[in-house]
Design a protein around this motif. Structure first.
Motif, PDB file in Angstrom:
ATOM      1  N   THR A 185       2.996  82.571 -70.098  1.00  0.00           N
ATOM      2  CA  THR A 185       3.795  82.456 -68.997  1.00  0.00           C
ATOM      3  C   THR A 185       3.338  82.821 -68.244  1.00  0.00           C
ATOM      4  N   ASP A 217       0.905  86.508 -66.916  1.00  0.00           N
ATOM      5  CA  ASP A 217      -0.823  86.878 -65.469  1.00  0.00           C
ATOM      6  C   ASP A 217      -2.324  86.593 -66.553  1.00  0.00           C
ATOM      7  N   ILE A 218      -1.778  86.970 -66.662  1.00  0.00           N
ATOM      8  CA  ILE A 218      -2.859  87.330 -67.580  1.00  0.00           C
ATOM      9  C   ILE A 218      -3.488  85.732 -68.574  1.00  0.00           C
ATOM     10  N   ARG A 246       8.261  80.729 -76.176  1.00  0.00           N
ATOM     11  CA  ARG A 246      10.245  81.228 -76.890  1.00  0.00           C
ATOM     12  C   ARG A 246      10.577  79.746 -76.669  1.00  0.00           C
ATOM     13  N   ASN A 255       3.494  91.350 -73.553  1.00  0.00           N
ATOM     14  CA  ASN A 255       3.119  93.015 -72.026  1.00  0.00           C
ATOM     15  C   ASN A 255       4.489  93.136 -72.205  1.00  0.00           C
ATOM     16  N   ARG A 281       6.672  92.573 -81.198  1.00  0.00           N
ATOM     17  CA  ARG A 281       6.412  91.056 -81.603  1.00  0.00           C
ATOM     18  C   ARG A 281       4.881  90.872 -81.553  1.00  0.00           C
ATOM     19  N   SER A 305      -3.319  92.226 -77.836  1.00  0.00           N
ATOM     20  CA  SER A 305      -3.972  92.189 -75.855  1.00  0.00           C
ATOM     21  C   SER A 305      -3.706  93.678 -75.878  1.00  0.00           C
ATOM     22  N   PHE A 334      -6.513  94.816 -73.143  1.00  0.00           N
ATOM     23  CA  PHE A 334      -6.777  94.873 -71.567  1.00  0.00           C
ATOM     24  C   PHE A 334      -6.782  96.240 -70.971  1.00  0.00           C
ATOM     25  N   ARG A 343      -1.772 100.661 -78.555  1.00  0.00           N
ATOM     26  CA  ARG A 343      -2.463 100.552 -78.611  1.00  0.00           C
ATOM     27  C   ARG A 343      -3.287 101.126 -79.710  1.00  0.00           C
ATOM     28  N   GLY A 384     -11.592  98.105 -68.359  1.00  0.00           N
ATOM     29  CA  GLY A 384     -10.867  99.045 -67.700  1.00  0.00           C
ATOM     30  C   GLY A 384     -10.022  98.225 -66.934  1.00  0.00           C
ATOM     31  N   PHE A 421      -7.891  96.523 -64.163  1.00  0.00           N
ATOM     32  CA  PHE A 421      -7.333  94.964 -63.242  1.00  0.00           C
ATOM     33  C   PHE A 421      -8.482  95.619 -61.773  1.00  0.00           C
TER      34      PHE A 421
HETATM   35  N1  LIG Z   1      -5.937  97.097 -67.650  1.00  0.00           N
HETATM   36  C1  LIG Z   1      -5.103  97.427 -66.474  1.00  0.00           C
HETATM   37  O1  LIG Z   1      -5.340  97.610 -64.979  1.00  0.00           O
HETATM   38  C2  LIG Z   1      -4.269  96.191 -66.826  1.00  0.00           C
HETATM   39  C3  LIG Z   1      -3.258  95.857 -65.653  1.00  0.00           C
HETATM   40  C4  LIG Z   1      -2.429  94.857 -65.841  1.00  0.00           C
HETATM   41  C5  LIG Z   1      -1.564  94.763 -67.125  1.00  0.00           C
HETATM   42  N2  LIG Z   1      -2.950  95.026 -68.734  1.00  0.00           N
HETATM   43  C6  LIG Z   1      -2.672  94.602 -69.392  1.00  0.00           C
HETATM   44  O2  LIG Z   1      -2.859  93.146 -69.789  1.00  0.00           O
HETATM   45  C7  LIG Z   1      -1.953  92.316 -70.770  1.00  0.00           C
HETATM   46  C8  LIG Z   1      -0.689  91.049 -70.209  1.00  0.00           C
HETATM   47  O3  LIG Z   1       0.113  91.633 -68.556  1.00  0.00           O
HETATM   48  P1  LIG Z   1       0.469  90.801 -67.891  1.00  0.00           P
HETATM   49  O4  LIG Z   1       0.651  91.920 -66.341  1.00  0.00           O
HETATM   50  O5  LIG Z   1      -0.372  89.462 -68.106  1.00  0.00           O
HETATM   51  O6  LIG Z   1       1.848  90.542 -68.308  1.00  0.00           O
HETATM   52  P2  LIG Z   1       3.303  90.017 -67.901  1.00  0.00           P
HETATM   53  O7  LIG Z   1       2.503  88.919 -67.132  1.00  0.00           O
HETATM   54  O8  LIG Z   1       4.108  90.726 -67.486  1.00  0.00           O
HETATM   55  O9  LIG Z   1       3.744  89.621 -69.224  1.00  0.00           O
HETATM   56  C9  LIG Z   1       3.432  88.223 -70.202  1.00  0.00           C
HETATM   57  C10 LIG Z   1       3.912  88.401 -71.166  1.00  0.00           C
HETATM   58  O10 LIG Z   1       3.972  89.202 -72.059  1.00  0.00           O
HETATM   59  C11 LIG Z   1       5.851  88.666 -72.991  1.00  0.00           C
HETATM   60  N3  LIG Z   1       6.615  90.200 -72.091  1.00  0.00           N
HETATM   61  C12 LIG Z   1       6.690  90.212 -71.057  1.00  0.00           C
HETATM   62  N4  LIG Z   1       7.618  91.460 -70.676  1.00  0.00           N
HETATM   63  C13 LIG Z   1       8.550  91.213 -71.932  1.00  0.00           C
HETATM   64  C14 LIG Z   1       9.022  92.248 -72.620  1.00  0.00           C
HETATM   65  N5  LIG Z   1       9.430  93.018 -71.453  1.00  0.00           N
HETATM   66  N6  LIG Z   1       9.850  91.981 -73.900  1.00  0.00           N
HETATM   67  C15 LIG Z   1       9.090  90.921 -74.318  1.00  0.00           C
HETATM   68  N7  LIG Z   1       8.669  90.223 -74.255  1.00  0.00           N
HETATM   69  C16 LIG Z   1       7.973  90.761 -72.554  1.00  0.00           C
HETATM   70  C17 LIG Z   1       6.358  87.224 -71.950  1.00  0.00           C
HETATM   71  O11 LIG Z   1       5.593  86.589 -72.616  1.00  0.00           O
HETATM   72  P3  LIG Z   1       7.138  85.145 -72.725  1.00  0.00           P
HETATM   73  O12 LIG Z   1       7.211  84.746 -71.808  1.00  0.00           O
HETATM   74  O13 LIG Z   1       6.174  84.600 -74.494  1.00  0.00           O
HETATM   75  O14 LIG Z   1       7.718  85.891 -73.630  1.00  0.00           O
HETATM   76  C18 LIG Z   1       5.087  87.336 -70.660  1.00  0.00           C
HETATM   77  O15 LIG Z   1       4.734  86.051 -70.718  1.00  0.00           O
HETATM   78  C19 LIG Z   1      -1.294  93.731 -71.366  1.00  0.00           C
HETATM   79  O16 LIG Z   1      -1.635  93.773 -72.206  1.00  0.00           O
HETATM   80  C20 LIG Z   1      -1.409  94.454 -69.905  1.00  0.00           C
HETATM   81  O17 LIG Z   1      -0.571  95.689 -70.753  1.00  0.00           O
HETATM   82  C21 LIG Z   1      -4.066  95.217 -68.458  1.00  0.00           C
END
Ligand SMILES: NC(=O)c1ccc[n+]([C@@H]2O[C@H](COP(=O)([O-])OP(=O)(O)OC[C@H]3O[C@@H](n4cnc5c(N)ncnc54)[C@H](OP(=O)(O)O)[C@@H]3O)[C@@H](O)[C@H]2O)c1
Length: 303
Positions: A13, A15-16, A36, A80, A89, A108, A110, A128, A148, A150
Motif C-alpha cells: 500500500t 510508495d516503494i 491489514r 516503513n 512487524r 525493507s 533500501f 537495519r 543510496g 532515492f
Molecule cells: N534510501 C532512501 O532515500 C529512502 C527514502 C525513503 C524511504 N526509504 C525506505 O524505503 C522503504 C519504503 O518506504 P516508503 O516511503 O515506500 O514507505 P511508506 O509508503 O511510508 O510505507 C510503506 C508501508 O509501511 C507501513 N507503514 C508505514 N508507516 C507505518 C507505521 N507508522 N506503522 C506501521 N506500519 C507502517 C504501511 O503498510 P500497511 O498499510 O500494511 O500498514 C505502508 O504502506 C523503507 O525501508 C524506507 O526507509 C528509503
C-alpha cells in the motif's frame, strides 16, 4: 512447496511497495499483497488494478501471517517505520516466513550501505543492522537491496539545490561522491532480485554517483545560469545541528524527522555509506536514470 513465481509483499500500500508490486506483475509474478484485515476497499481496488491480490492478515499474528505467505518463494518487505515496524512487524513477518518454509526473504532496507557505518550515528541504519542480525540468525536466505538515496528526493525532500541563489549545499567536501537511485529503478531491480533464486545477501545499486560539484555543473547547464557549490559546514557542525534538531523536535515515532535526514546527510558526505561493489548489471534489460535526466524533469528548478 514454494512456487518460484509467487511473491508475498508487505507494504504494497506504500510508495516503494506499490512500485515493487507493479514491477513484479510486469515480470509475470503472482503478487500476494499482505494487507491489514481492515484495509479500506478503495486501497484493495487500487492493488487489484495494479495486478496484485490483497491477502488480509493481522500484522501482529505470526500464525495468520504464516498462512498468508505459505507457498511463496520470497517474502519482500517494503514496510516503513521505526522500531515497532522495522524490528517488531518485520520480525513477525520473518518468523512467519520461517514457520511457513518460505525459502527467501528481502527486508525493507533500501538505504545506503549501513553495514559499514558507525553504530549510534544513524538511528534508521542502527535499526537495519539490528534486523540484519535477526535475519541472519534464522534459516532463510535473505537479500537486502542497497540503493543510496532515492534520486526522486534530490530537489525535493533533500533540499540541497537552492534555486533562489543558484547554489548547491554541501558539508565537508564538494567532491564527495553521493549515490542516488530512483524509486522506480530500485523497484524494478527489487522485483528482479525477488524472482532470483540465486540472489546474494546484499545487492548494491546506484543509478548515478555524483558529487555536489557535479550537481552544480549539471544545474548550470540545464538552467543556463551558473550554479556553485556552497559550503554549509563541516561534519562536526552537522553533528551539532543534529543534536539541536533532536532537542527541539525529537519526533521519536517518525521515520524521517529533520534530524534523521541530517544523519543521512552526514553519512553521505562522510563517504562512510558508499556503495561498493555496484551490481547494476546483474539483471538484463534494466535502465538507470541519471541525475541529469532526473533534474531535467524538475521544471520549477530550471526557470
Ligand atoms: N534510501 C532512501 O532515500 C529512502 C527514502 C525513503 C524511504 N526509504 C525506505 O524505503 C522503504 C519504503 O518506504 P516508503 O516511503 O515506500 O514507505 P511508506 O509508503 O511510508 O510505507 C510503506 C508501508 O509501511 C507501513 N507503514 C508505514 N508507516 C507505518 C507505521 N507508522 N506503522 C506501521 N506500519 C507502517 C504501511 O503498510 P500497511 O498499510 O500494511 O500498514 C505502508 O504502506 C523503507 O525501508 C524506507 O526507509 C528509503
Amino acid at each position: 512447496m514454494a512456487d518460484q513465481l509467487i511473491i508475498a509483499l508487505a507494504g504494497a500500500t506504500g510508495d516503494i511497495g506499490g512500485r515493487i508490486a507493479r514491477a513484479l506483475v510486469a515480470r509475470g509474478a503472482t503478487v500476494r499483497a499482505l494487507v491489514r484485515p481492515d484495509l479500506p476497499e478503495r486501497d484493495a481496488v487500487r492493488l487489484r488494478q495494479a495486478g496484485a491480490a490483497p491477502v488480509p492478515a493481522d500484522p501482529d499474528d505470526v500464525f495468520a501471517m504464516a498462512e498468508a505467505v505459505a507457498g511463496a518463494s520470497c517474502v519482500v518487505s517494503a514496510l516503513n517505520g521505526v522500531r515497532a515496524v522495522m524490528i517488531g512487524r518485520q520480525g513477525v513477518l520473518l518468523d512467519a516466513s520461517v514457520r511457513a518454509g518460505v525459502p527467501r526473504s528481502n527486508p525493507s532496507d533500501f538505504a545506503a550501505d549501513f553495514t559499514k557505518t558507525r553504530p549510534g550515528h544513524n538511528r534508521n541504519y542502527d535499526l537495519r543492522r539490528e534486523f540484519m542480525a535477526r535475519v541472519d540468525a534464522v534459516p532463510i536466505r535473505a537479500t537486502s537491496i542497497l540503493n543510496g538515496a532515492f534520486m526522486d528526493m534530490l530537489g525535493a525532500e533533500m533540499p540541497i539545490i537552492r534555486t533562489g541563489i543558484h547554489r548547491v549545499l554541501y558539508w565537508h567536501n564538494a567532491d564527495q561522491i553521493l549515490d542516488f537511485t530512483t524509486k522506480d529503478d530500485t523497484a524494478d531491480y527489487t522485483a528482479a532480485a525477488a524472482l532470483d533464486d540465486t540472489a546474494p545477501r546484499f545487492l548494491r545499486i546506484a543509478g548515478d554517483s555524483v558529487s555536489v560539484r557535479d550537481i552544480a555543473a549539471t544545474m548550470s547547464s540545464l538552467a543556463g545560469k551558473r550554479y556553485r557549490p556552497l559550503w554549509a559546514g563541516n561534519l562536526a557542525s552537522l553533528g551539532v545541528m543534529i543534536r539541536i534538531a533532536k532537542l527541539i523536535a525529537p519526533q521519536p515515532d517518525a521515520a524521517f524527522p529533520p534530524w534523521q535526514g541530517m544523519q543521512y546527510m552526514r553519512d553521505q558526505f562522510a563517504g562512510s555509506a558508499r556503495l561498493t561493489p555496484i551490481e547494476n548489471d546483474r539483471y538484463a534489460g534494466l535502465t538507470w536514470t541519471s541525475v541529469r535526466e532526473h533534474l531535467s524533469t524538475l521544471k520549477e528548478h530550471l526557470q
